[in-house]
Design a protein around this motif. Sequence first.
Motif, short mmCIF file in Angstrom:
data_model
loop_
_atom_site.label_atom_id
_atom_site.label_comp_id
_atom_site.label_asym_id
_atom_site.label_seq_id
_atom_site.Cartn_x
_atom_site.Cartn_y
_atom_site.Cartn_z
N SER A 1 3.76 -8.06 -6.45
CA SER A 1 3.78 -9.32 -5.70
C SER A 1 3.15 -9.13 -4.31
N GLU A 2 3.46 -8.02 -3.65
CA GLU A 2 2.86 -7.74 -2.34
C GLU A 2 1.35 -7.56 -2.47
N LYS B 1 4.30 -2.09 -2.06
CA LYS B 1 5.33 -1.49 -2.91
C LYS B 1 5.50 -2.22 -4.22
N THR B 2 5.09 -3.48 -4.27
CA THR B 2 5.26 -4.26 -5.50
C THR B 2 3.96 -4.97 -5.85
#
Length: 50
Positions: free
Chosen positions: A35-36, A32-33
């Motif tokens: 960072s993920e 979802k991001t």
Amino acid sequence: MLEGLLGGGTKKGITTPVEFNRARLLERLGTKTLSELVAMVAAAGLKPSG
């Protein structure tokens, strides 16, 4: 495109088509991001080619 994001590309420098591709990449990989996505790539042992 993944290499560009991992290489420190910023959202300010991303144009609309690239942002669309980024969203599709996140969706396809189930993240979802950003960072993920970076965490997933790091866990897989992938590194930017640059």
